[in-house]
Every structure is written in C-alpha cells, then in structure tokens.
Design an enzyme around this catalytic site. Structure first.
Site, PDB file in Angstrom:
ATOM      1  N   GLY A 105      85.389-115.898  18.635  1.00 38.46           N
ATOM      2  CA  GLY A 105      85.560-117.346  18.960  1.00 38.46           C
ATOM      3  C   GLY A 105      84.726-118.177  18.045  1.00 38.46           C
ATOM      4  O   GLY A 105      85.182-119.111  17.600  1.00 38.46           O
ATOM      5  N   ASP A 106      83.518-117.612  17.557  1.00 38.91           N
ATOM      6  CA  ASP A 106      82.774-118.487  16.616  1.00 38.91           C
ATOM      7  C   ASP A 106      83.529-118.397  15.216  1.00 38.91           C
ATOM      8  O   ASP A 106      83.376-119.367  14.449  1.00 38.91           O
ATOM      9  CB  ASP A 106      81.536-117.683  16.124  1.00 38.91           C
ATOM     10  CG  ASP A 106      80.766-117.314  17.606  1.00 38.91           C
ATOM     11  OD1 ASP A 106      80.891-118.436  18.569  1.00 38.91           O
ATOM     12  OD2 ASP A 106      79.950-116.659  17.550  1.00 38.91           O
TER      13      ASP A 106
HETATM   14  P1  ATP Z   1      83.264-114.676  21.508  1.00 39.08           P
HETATM   15  O1  ATP Z   1      82.542-115.536  22.712  1.00 39.08           O
HETATM   16  O2  ATP Z   1      82.990-113.143  21.347  1.00 39.08           O
HETATM   17  O3  ATP Z   1      83.008-115.271  19.848  1.00 39.08           O
HETATM   18  P2  ATP Z   1      85.752-116.079  22.693  1.00 39.08           P
HETATM   19  O4  ATP Z   1      85.971-115.504  23.936  1.00 39.08           O
HETATM   20  O5  ATP Z   1      85.083-117.245  22.433  1.00 39.08           O
HETATM   21  O6  ATP Z   1      84.816-114.858  21.755  1.00 39.08           O
HETATM   22  P3  ATP Z   1      88.338-115.042  21.997  1.00 39.08           P
HETATM   23  O7  ATP Z   1      89.372-115.936  22.936  1.00 39.08           O
HETATM   24  O8  ATP Z   1      88.030-113.772  22.697  1.00 39.08           O
HETATM   25  O9  ATP Z   1      86.981-116.057  21.882  1.00 39.08           O
HETATM   26  O10 ATP Z   1      88.993-114.918  20.544  1.00 39.08           O
HETATM   27  C1  ATP Z   1      89.029-116.182  19.693  1.00 39.08           C
HETATM   28  C2  ATP Z   1      90.635-115.953  18.846  1.00 39.08           C
HETATM   29  O11 ATP Z   1      90.178-114.847  18.116  1.00 39.08           O
HETATM   30  C3  ATP Z   1      91.752-115.644  19.719  1.00 39.08           C
HETATM   31  O12 ATP Z   1      92.175-116.984  20.227  1.00 39.08           O
HETATM   32  C4  ATP Z   1      92.653-114.962  18.709  1.00 39.08           C
HETATM   33  O13 ATP Z   1      93.021-115.925  18.015  1.00 39.08           O
HETATM   34  C5  ATP Z   1      91.652-114.075  17.846  1.00 39.08           C
HETATM   35  N1  ATP Z   1      91.404-112.737  18.646  1.00 39.08           N
HETATM   36  C6  ATP Z   1      90.319-112.309  19.456  1.00 39.08           C
HETATM   37  N2  ATP Z   1      90.363-110.990  19.872  1.00 39.08           N
HETATM   38  C7  ATP Z   1      91.885-110.681  19.578  1.00 39.08           C
HETATM   39  C8  ATP Z   1      92.633-109.394  19.568  1.00 39.08           C
HETATM   40  N3  ATP Z   1      92.159-108.413  20.245  1.00 39.08           N
HETATM   41  N4  ATP Z   1      93.902-109.457  18.996  1.00 39.08           N
HETATM   42  C9  ATP Z   1      94.237-110.524  18.490  1.00 39.08           C
HETATM   43  N5  ATP Z   1      93.592-111.597  18.154  1.00 39.08           N
HETATM   44  C10 ATP Z   1      92.398-111.761  18.645  1.00 39.08           C
END
Ligand code: ATP
Length: 311
Positions: A253-254
C-alpha cells in the site's frame, strides 16, 4: 528542488529476530537479526527515491533510535528535515519463528507536547515553498490532537500543495473536511469509518462515492491481489492486476502511494497513473524487503495492469 515531502509522525526502528521457535518463559536464542528504518511514511519515501525522485522526509525523531534512522536514510541518499524531540523514537519488533510465524510487538512511541507541535509547524513552513505533493502516512504519536491531519490539509490547500493522506479511523474521517487530494483506505479502514459492509464491488464503489461526498478529491480503494477501485468527479475506474507469486505484501500500500505521488508529479493521466501505482504495489509484493521496488519490475507490470472505466 524537493517537490515530494513525506510525513511520518511516529517512525520506528523495525527490528526482526529469527528464532527456531518461541518457548514462553524460557531463554530464546536468536538465529539472526535485522534492523531497518520503518514507518509507513518512510516506506513511501524510500520507494519515491527508487522511482527517481528526491523526496524529503519529515516527522518527529529523537534519541539514539532517531539517530539510527537518520543514518539509514543518509545511506539511501534521502534528505530529511525531522523535528527533534526529547523522547526516544520507538522500536517495533517482529519475531519470526521457523521462517513462518510472525509475532509483532509495536511500541506506542513518544508523547508529543505543544512545543513539539510548534516546532514541527515551523519546520513545515520552511519546506512548503519547495513542495508540490505532501504525503502523510500512518498514525499519530501519543497525545497529538485528533484533527492534526486536517490542520495539515488546510496548510496544503492554502499553499496549493496536493495532500495525499494514508491513515485510518477518526484522524482520516476528520481530515476529509480539508478536502485531501487523495486518500487510499483499504476495505478494513473503510469499515472502521463508514461502518458499512464493503465486500462486493458495488459496495466498494458506493463506499468510495461516500468518501468523495465527505471531501476527498480522489479515492483509491486498494484490494490487494484484486487490484484497486479508483474514483473521482470524472468517474469510477477499476485496475486489475496479474496473478503473481507474492513473497511480502507488507508495504505494498505504501509503495502504491509512492507510485501515485510520483505519477501525479509527472502529470500522468488516470490510466497511466493506475498502471504505475499498481505496478509499484506489485513489485513490493515480489520482494522480501518492505518498501522496496525495482524499476525493471515496475516497468514490466505497468504493461500488465488492466484499467477499465466503469462509469
Ligand atoms: P499495506 O498497509 O500493507 O501497505 P494495503 O492493504 O494498504 O497494504 P494492498 O491493497 O494490500 O494495500 O496492496 C496495494 C496494491 O499492491 C494493490 O492494489 C495491488 O496493486 C498490489 N498488491 C498487493 N498484494 C498483491 C498480490 N498478492 N498480488 C498482486 N498485487 C498485489
């Protein structure tokens, strides 16, 4: 020129201990250790740097741990204008058993007083003229006023700076009043502030619309391996990501936020912006290190993200 400034109010030294197994109440032998400069805003900063920008890191920092973090950033060639406080910067400890089970200990971090806040506000005044995009990530330190991100949002509006805010709960909800340029809640964070279900795609879209009504100019709802939904006054967009062998999605996400900031700074249109930011999240997930992407992977996956305008 700086252009991108990041705020990490409560950075940490992220320490990792590898052990065979934890036996509560007994002496544990540690196999290996690792310590890095952590905190969501610092992850964003590191990825902006890899993407070729020259970000400036701000936030509260103190003591030996603070000195360690500054030195880590110096090694990466990242500039900082941290606000020095008397208390010690925190440690966060992640114990990994047998390369599988992870148990985290997160310290609360320092207590911030009014004089610290005043010092921070003076520091931010000094960098504002060189900043085009200001990114604030993560939670507050202890005792910070709940509306502090809103205050920063107003400073950004007055100075024509795009404010990207990645936080959760009440601080996010309140800050929407300052009309941040972009927010990036995941579905858990949306449930917290809207108290609605966000399971189906339609529910995600209506939650996003609600957040636009509440003041956000652009809303990105990241959905892990399902990609993201992105909304603004011009429409609703979906980005689908290819299947990958993820090894560490912490910090994806970051990395996505870093991709947005750099893409916005470079003037990308929405389709390219979504391809670029998702590719950053994907690349982070492909690497063990948190808050790390490679330019090769970002370029490769940009071409594999599918963006559709839904309405
Ligand atoms: P964090 O708080 O750990 O930084 P988050 O929950 O804010 O994560 P996520 O939605 O998990 O963010 O991930 C951000 C982006 O990263 C997603 O929109 C996607 O593009 C990519 N991503 C994350 N996990 C995966 C995965 N398992 N496969 C493919 N892309 C992923």
């Amino acid at each position: 020129v700086i252009m991108i400034t990041t705020i990490t109010f409560n950075p940490s030294i992220d320490r990792m201990y590898r052990v065979n197994s934890i036996n509560i109440g007994e002496v544990q032998r540690v196999i290996s250790t690792n310590a890095t400069a952590g905190g969501k805003g610092l992850n964003v900063t590191k990825v902006c740097k890899i993407l070729g920008e020259n970000p400036l890191a701000m936030g509260f920092i103190g003591g030996f741990n603070g000195a360690f973090i500054k030195d880590e950033l110096r090694k990466l060639g990242i500039k900082n204008k941290f606000t020095e406080i008397k208390q010690e910067t925190r440690n966060c400890l992640n114990i990994i058993e047998d390369n599988k089970v992870s148990t985290e200990f997160l310290e609360k971090g320092p207590i911030i007083g009014n004089s610290d806040l005043e010092k921070f506000e003076n520091d931010i005044k000094e960098v504002i003229k060189d900043t085009k995009i200001l990114i604030a990530s993560g939670s507050y330190c202890q005792n910070m006023p709940l509306d502090y991100y809103e205050k920063i949002g107003h400073i950004c509006r007055e100075n024509n700076i795009k404010f990207i805010l990645d936080t959760s709960g009440e601080p996010l909800k309140i800050a929407l009043k300052s009309k941040p340029y972009l927010i990036k809640p995941n579905t858990d964070e949306i449930k917290q502030i809207l108290r609605t279900n966000v399971e189906s795609r339609d529910e995600v879209i209506s939650a996003g619309k609600k957040l636009l009504e509440m003041g956000a100019q652009n809303v990105c709802i990241s959905l892990g391996k399902e990609g993201m939904i992105y909304l603004n006054e011009y429409g609703v967009y979906e980005a689908k990501v290819p299947k990958i062998e993820a090894v560490n999605t912490v910090g994806s996400g970051d990395s996505t936020i870093a991709g947005f900031s750099v893409g916005i700074l470079r003037g990308y249109e929405v389709e390219d912006l979504l391809k670029f930011s998702n590719a950053c999240g994907i690349s982070n997930a492909l690497n063990i290190e948190t808050g790390f992407v490679t330019l090769e992977e970002v370029e490769k996956y940009q071409g594999l993200v599918k963006v559709t305008k839904l309405s």
